[in-house]
Design an enzyme around this catalytic site. Structure first.
Site, PDB file in Angstrom:
ATOM      1  N   CYS A 114       0.815  -1.232   0.000  1.00 58.70           N
ATOM      2  CA  CYS A 114       0.000   0.000   0.000  1.00 58.70           C
ATOM      3  C   CYS A 114       0.840   1.269   0.000  1.00 58.70           C
ATOM      4  O   CYS A 114       0.329   2.357  -0.263  1.00 58.70           O
ATOM      5  CB  CYS A 114      -0.961   0.003   1.182  1.00 58.70           C
ATOM      6  SG  CYS A 114      -2.060  -1.416   1.172  1.00 58.70           S
ATOM      7  N   HIS A 247      -3.449   7.548   1.689  1.00 54.12           N
ATOM      8  CA  HIS A 247      -3.813   6.174   1.319  1.00 54.12           C
ATOM      9  C   HIS A 247      -5.202   5.905   1.880  1.00 54.12           C
ATOM     10  O   HIS A 247      -5.502   6.233   3.025  1.00 54.12           O
ATOM     11  CB  HIS A 247      -2.785   5.206   1.917  1.00 54.12           C
ATOM     12  CG  HIS A 247      -3.167   3.767   1.767  1.00 54.12           C
ATOM     13  ND1 HIS A 247      -3.636   3.246   0.577  1.00 54.12           N
ATOM     14  CD2 HIS A 247      -3.171   2.736   2.659  1.00 54.12           C
ATOM     15  CE1 HIS A 247      -3.898   1.964   0.744  1.00 54.12           C
ATOM     16  NE2 HIS A 247      -3.633   1.639   1.999  1.00 54.12           N
ATOM     17  N   ASN A 277      -9.943  -0.122  -0.187  1.00 54.72           N
ATOM     18  CA  ASN A 277      -8.481  -0.044  -0.160  1.00 54.72           C
ATOM     19  C   ASN A 277      -7.933  -0.709  -1.427  1.00 54.72           C
ATOM     20  O   ASN A 277      -7.989  -1.928  -1.561  1.00 54.72           O
ATOM     21  CB  ASN A 277      -7.969  -0.744   1.107  1.00 54.72           C
ATOM     22  CG  ASN A 277      -6.457  -0.708   1.228  1.00 54.72           C
ATOM     23  OD1 ASN A 277      -5.751  -0.332   0.289  1.00 54.72           O
ATOM     24  ND2 ASN A 277      -5.962  -1.120   2.379  1.00 54.72           N
TER      25      ASN A 277
HETATM   26  O1  UT7 Z   1      -3.585  -0.766   3.520  1.00 56.59           O
HETATM   27  C1  UT7 Z   1      -2.710  -1.392   4.390  1.00 56.59           C
HETATM   28  C2  UT7 Z   1      -2.957  -0.946   5.714  1.00 56.59           C
HETATM   29  N1  UT7 Z   1      -4.152  -1.567   6.248  1.00 56.59           N
HETATM   30  C3  UT7 Z   1      -4.882  -0.899   7.087  1.00 56.59           C
HETATM   31  O2  UT7 Z   1      -4.638   0.276   7.290  1.00 56.59           O
HETATM   32  C4  UT7 Z   1      -5.958  -1.603   7.872  1.00 56.59           C
HETATM   33  C5  UT7 Z   1      -5.858  -1.200   9.315  1.00 56.59           C
HETATM   34  N2  UT7 Z   1      -6.867  -1.819  10.161  1.00 56.59           N
HETATM   35  C6  UT7 Z   1      -8.167  -1.464  10.101  1.00 56.59           C
HETATM   36  O3  UT7 Z   1      -8.565  -0.671   9.257  1.00 56.59           O
HETATM   37  C7  UT7 Z   1      -9.106  -2.027  11.120  1.00 56.59           C
HETATM   38  O4  UT7 Z   1      -8.355  -2.679  12.131  1.00 56.59           O
HETATM   39  C8  UT7 Z   1     -10.120  -3.042  10.516  1.00 56.59           C
HETATM   40  C9  UT7 Z   1     -11.141  -2.287   9.675  1.00 56.59           C
HETATM   41  C10 UT7 Z   1      -9.412  -4.067   9.680  1.00 56.59           C
HETATM   42  C11 UT7 Z   1     -10.880  -3.750  11.641  1.00 56.59           C
HETATM   43  O5  UT7 Z   1     -11.529  -2.810  12.460  1.00 56.59           O
HETATM   44  P1  UT7 Z   1     -11.384  -2.903  14.039  1.00 56.59           P
HETATM   45  O6  UT7 Z   1     -12.209  -1.828  14.593  1.00 56.59           O
HETATM   46  O7  UT7 Z   1      -9.915  -2.872  14.349  1.00 56.59           O
HETATM   47  O8  UT7 Z   1     -12.063  -4.298  14.357  1.00 56.59           O
HETATM   48  P2  UT7 Z   1     -11.448  -5.623  15.000  1.00 56.59           P
HETATM   49  O9  UT7 Z   1     -10.529  -6.281  14.057  1.00 56.59           O
HETATM   50  O10 UT7 Z   1     -10.943  -5.290  16.377  1.00 56.59           O
HETATM   51  O11 UT7 Z   1     -12.753  -6.509  15.158  1.00 56.59           O
HETATM   52  C12 UT7 Z   1     -13.839  -6.126  15.998  1.00 56.59           C
HETATM   53  C13 UT7 Z   1     -14.942  -7.130  15.850  1.00 56.59           C
HETATM   54  C14 UT7 Z   1     -14.468  -8.589  16.005  1.00 56.59           C
HETATM   55  O12 UT7 Z   1     -15.488  -9.298  16.683  1.00 56.59           O
HETATM   56  P3  UT7 Z   1     -15.354  -9.629  18.240  1.00 56.59           P
HETATM   57  O13 UT7 Z   1     -14.101 -10.440  18.362  1.00 56.59           O
HETATM   58  O14 UT7 Z   1     -15.262  -8.301  18.919  1.00 56.59           O
HETATM   59  O15 UT7 Z   1     -16.620 -10.371  18.506  1.00 56.59           O
HETATM   60  C15 UT7 Z   1     -14.391  -9.078  14.586  1.00 56.59           C
HETATM   61  O16 UT7 Z   1     -14.563 -10.462  14.470  1.00 56.59           O
HETATM   62  O17 UT7 Z   1     -15.512  -7.050  14.539  1.00 56.59           O
HETATM   63  C16 UT7 Z   1     -15.546  -8.351  13.944  1.00 56.59           C
HETATM   64  N3  UT7 Z   1     -15.424  -8.234  12.516  1.00 56.59           N
HETATM   65  C17 UT7 Z   1     -16.457  -8.038  11.688  1.00 56.59           C
HETATM   66  N4  UT7 Z   1     -17.779  -7.974  11.915  1.00 56.59           N
HETATM   67  C18 UT7 Z   1     -18.578  -7.771  10.862  1.00 56.59           C
HETATM   68  C19 UT7 Z   1     -14.270  -8.218  11.783  1.00 56.59           C
HETATM   69  N5  UT7 Z   1     -14.569  -8.049  10.485  1.00 56.59           N
HETATM   70  C20 UT7 Z   1     -15.911  -7.937  10.403  1.00 56.59           C
HETATM   71  C21 UT7 Z   1     -16.796  -7.740   9.331  1.00 56.59           C
HETATM   72  N6  UT7 Z   1     -18.118  -7.657   9.603  1.00 56.59           N
HETATM   73  N7  UT7 Z   1     -16.386  -7.601   8.054  1.00 56.59           N
END
Ligand code: UT7
Length: 320
Positions: A114, A247, A277
């Site tokens: 990225c 980005h 993304n």
């Molecule tokens: O381009 C390269 C760089 N990449 C990035 O910049 C990505 C950086 N990271 C992020 O943007 C965020 O961390 C994400 C969007 C990937 C995830 O968001 P988050 O607020 O950090 O969520 P999380 O991973 O902590 O997950 C929270 C909850 C989890 O459930 P539990 O364990 O709390 O029950 C996940 O299983 O959300 C759940 N979850 C989803 N729920 C519905 C994860 N993905 C999904 C989904 N739909 N697609």
């Protein structure tokens, strides 16, 4: 000293547009979750026949037309991609062939996921500053849909396909003012695609593996830091920035960088809602979208920044 000036831009998105509701029919997710956590509403997905080089060549043709530059005037092609058509040759040489170029100019890929477009622009800048090139085609292009596990809701909702291109020309007028790159390979476990070809087999998973929260924390910290570095080293202040072109991975990360710099939403080019993304393509896609919409105008100061797997990250300050 010769500046690397933006002569023209172009971008290309595959026709197929997929909404969050479309994805919610396939994996356990919702429009509400994707929108609030990322800001993403839609992403474009390449069809089976479309390769990264097709997207790249389509964006490049538009950038060349915009710049009024013929393909054979280009003396270097740099393509940023993490989803090349083949193991080798480089996607840049395939683009060269698709553009009908026969002038024998060098062409190569850079791989910084990225952050790829930051690395490609920085490289092109160095070539122009040193006098080694006069007109460079810099492209960010990806078909990330090919390396996603469409059953993994934690990754498949985040990415999209697309391409953006810039024609840079050596000029006495200001263009790229300053650029800064970083990498830290100690974080490679947080974001990768482990697959490799060995002994006639694909070894390791061919899908994106990401520790989302780990990447999020690092990105928020390092993007603010590298933006500060570029401003300090160039002698510019945040108030002089007309547009932040970040980005487009997550609106919350973008908001945090803008807040750190004290830039209001009105000075941020935001395309994450429409593109998702698109990795190396996201910054040039946002740049072209901002220019073609009439928001970004000649003479304005643009701050571009991005981070990706590796980790690799960087920022570039440009007078457009
Ligand atoms: O381009 C390269 C760089 N990449 C990035 O910049 C990505 C950086 N990271 C992020 O943007 C965020 O961390 C994400 C969007 C990937 C995830 O968001 P988050 O607020 O950090 O969520 P999380 O991973 O902590 O997950 C929270 C909850 C989890 O459930 P539990 O364990 O709390 O029950 C996940 O299983 O959300 C759940 N979850 C989803 N729920 C519905 C994860 N993905 C999904 C989904 N739909 N697609």
């Amino acid at each position: 000293m010769q500046y690397a000036k933006i002569l023209g831009t172009g971008s290309y998105l595959p026709a197929k547009r997929v909404s969050n509701d479309d994805l919610a029919q396939k994996v356990d997710t919702s429009d509400e979750w994707i929108t609030t956590r990322t800001g993403i509403k839609f992403r474009h997905i390449a069809d089976e026949q479309e390769k990264t080089s097709d997207l790249a060549a389509a964006a490049a043709r538009l950038a060349l037309e915009d710049a009024g530059v013929a393909p054979d005037e280009i003396d270097l092609i740099v393509v940023a991609t993490a989803t090349p058509d083949m193991q080798f040759p480089s996607t840049a040489t395939i683009v060269q062939q698709k553009l009908g170029m026969t002038n024998g100019s060098p062409a190569f890929d850079v791989q910084a996921v990225c952050a790829g477009f930051m690395y490609a622009l920085n490289t092109a800048h160095a070539y122009i500053k040193s006098g080694m090139s006069k007109k460079i085609l810099v492209i960010g292009a990806e078909t990330f849909s090919r390396i996603l596990d469409w059953n993994d809701r934690t990754t498949c909702v985040l990415f999209g396909d697309g391409a953006g291109a810039v024609v840079l020309g050596a000029s006495d007028e200001p263009g790229i003012i300053h650029s800064k790159l970083h990498a830290d390979g100690n974080y490679l476990d947080l974001l990768n695609v482990p697959a490799q070809i060995a002994d006639g087999k694909i070894c390791g998973s061919p899908f994106v593996k990401m520790d989302g929260p780990g990447v999020f924390k690092f990105a928020v910290k390092m993007l603010s830091k590298v933006a500060d570095e570029v401003l300090t080293e160039s002698g510019y202040s945040a108030e002089q920035i007309d547009w932040l072109i970040p980005h487009q991975a997550n609106k919350r990360i973008i908001d945090s960088t803008a807040k750190h710099l004290g830039l209001p939403q009105e000075k941020v080019i935001l395309t994450v809602q429409d593109h998702g993304n698109t990795s190396a393509a996201s910054i040039p896609l946002a740049l072209d979208t901002g220019i073609k919409s009439g928001k970004i105008r000649r003479g304005q100061n643009l701050l571009l920044e991005g981070i990706g797997g590796g980790f690799a990250w960087g920022a570039v300050l440009i007078k457009y």
